[in-house]
Design a protein around this motif. Structure first.
Motif, mmCIF file in Angstrom:
data_model
loop_
_atom_site.group_PDB
_atom_site.id
_atom_site.type_symbol
_atom_site.label_atom_id
_atom_site.label_comp_id
_atom_site.label_asym_id
_atom_site.label_seq_id
_atom_site.Cartn_x
_atom_site.Cartn_y
_atom_site.Cartn_z
ATOM 1 N N VAL A 1 2.275 1.901 -3.479
ATOM 2 C CA VAL A 1 1.250 2.416 -4.386
ATOM 3 C C VAL A 1 0.993 3.899 -4.106
ATOM 4 O O VAL A 1 0.942 4.723 -5.021
ATOM 5 C CB VAL A 1 -0.057 1.606 -4.248
ATOM 6 N N TYR A 2 0.865 4.242 -2.813
ATOM 7 C CA TYR A 2 0.618 5.640 -2.456
ATOM 8 C C TYR A 2 1.763 6.530 -2.901
ATOM 9 O O TYR A 2 1.544 7.631 -3.415
ATOM 10 C CB TYR A 2 0.416 5.768 -0.938
ATOM 11 N N ALA B 1 0.838 -1.199 0.000
ATOM 12 C CA ALA B 1 0.000 0.000 0.000
ATOM 13 C C ALA B 1 0.875 1.251 0.000
ATOM 14 O O ALA B 1 0.619 2.207 -0.740
ATOM 15 C CB ALA B 1 -0.916 0.000 1.220
ATOM 16 N N GLU C 1 -5.451 0.578 -6.474
ATOM 17 C CA GLU C 1 -5.574 0.901 -5.056
ATOM 18 C C GLU C 1 -6.982 0.591 -4.566
ATOM 19 O O GLU C 1 -7.178 -0.016 -3.507
ATOM 20 C CB GLU C 1 -5.254 2.385 -4.868
#
Lengths: 119, 143
Positions: free
Chosen positions: B62-63, B59, B88
């Motif tokens: 991805v952010y 995560a 996401e």
């Protein structure tokens, strides 16, 4: 001492969020007065950082670990200056909305800080 | 992106104007939150919940990538950001459902547990908002 500061900072952060949220609602960018407000809230977080470190050196241990505590203290200091610069780059209502969101995030960080210290 | 595809006399599509700035801030917060959380947990107590901590690390990546593309701007970045936001959203929904259906697989929470409840549901709201914003940015660029 630290608990009182944490509560004061979260209240100030929520007030700043409401103020800048209102500015965003009225379609206004952040003004000088808003920046003074941001400075005041940032000052509170700096004082909190200093008091927190003094408490640590004084032998008091945070309930959920020193690393986490210091990381959150640093995070709280950085939050408002970051959105302040972003609102300088975005001279519209969205700059004000960003500051409001930053202040809400700060308030959440303060609640977490309170838990980590073991309030 | 091939340079020839760029309309003459225009700059890269700016993705951080207006509401985009607010998105960058929220994504920035998620980057700091997810990166520091997963780094801390993986380095100190990885064995306790390897799956949860690995998912948090993914995560975080991805952010970080979405934040970078938003700040960079341009058509390629916009498309990449759009794809990542979709990934996401899928991630949040799958992991969110997974944590509810099989809590025993997760001795500790991930960033995306219970659809991001621990983060005020920002993880599930953010990609939806971002997809709307990125699609609108294309329309604006076309005009």
């Amino acid at each position: 001492m630290l608990d009182a500061l944490t509560i004061a900072t979260s209240v100030a952060a929520l007030a700043l969020a409401a103020w800048c949220g209102f500015a965003a609602f009225r379609d206004q960018p952040t003004k000088d007065w808003h920046f003074i407000g941001m400075a005041v809230v940032t000052l509170l977080t700096v004082v909190q950082l200093i008091v927190g470190i003094v408490q640590l050196t004084g032998g008091n241990d945070p309930e959920q670990g020193t690393t986490l505590f210091v990381a959150y203290l640093i995070g709280t200091v950085c939050a408002i200056p970051a959105v302040a610069f972003m609102s300088l780059a975005e001279r519209s209502r969205w700059g004000s909305a960003t500051v409001a969101a930053g202040a809400v995030v700060l308030a959440v960080l303060e609640v977490r800080l309170y838990d980590i210290w073991g309030g | 992106m091939a340079d020839g595809a760029k309309p003459v006399g225009t700059q890269r599509t700016r993705l951080i104007g207006g509401p985009g700035m607010l998105l960058v801030w929220l994504y920035g917060v998620m980057v700091v939150g997810a990166v520091s959380r997963s780094a801390y947990q993986i380095s100190t107590e990885f064995d306790r919940a390897p799956l949860a901590y690995s998912l948090s690390a993914i995560a975080a990546l991805v952010y970080a990538f979405i934040t970078y593309t938003l700040v960079r701007g341009g058509e390629t970045a916009r498309k990449a950001a759009l794809a990542c936001c979709a990934a996401e959203l899928v991630g949040v929904l799958v992991v969110g459902t997974w944590t509810l259906v099989e809590p025993s697989a997760f001795p500790d929470a991930t960033v995306w547990s219970d659809f991001g409840m621990g983060y005020l549901f920002i993880p599930v709201l953010l990609p939806v908002t971002a997809v709307f914003w990125l699609r609108r940015a294309r329309t604006a660029a076309a005009v």
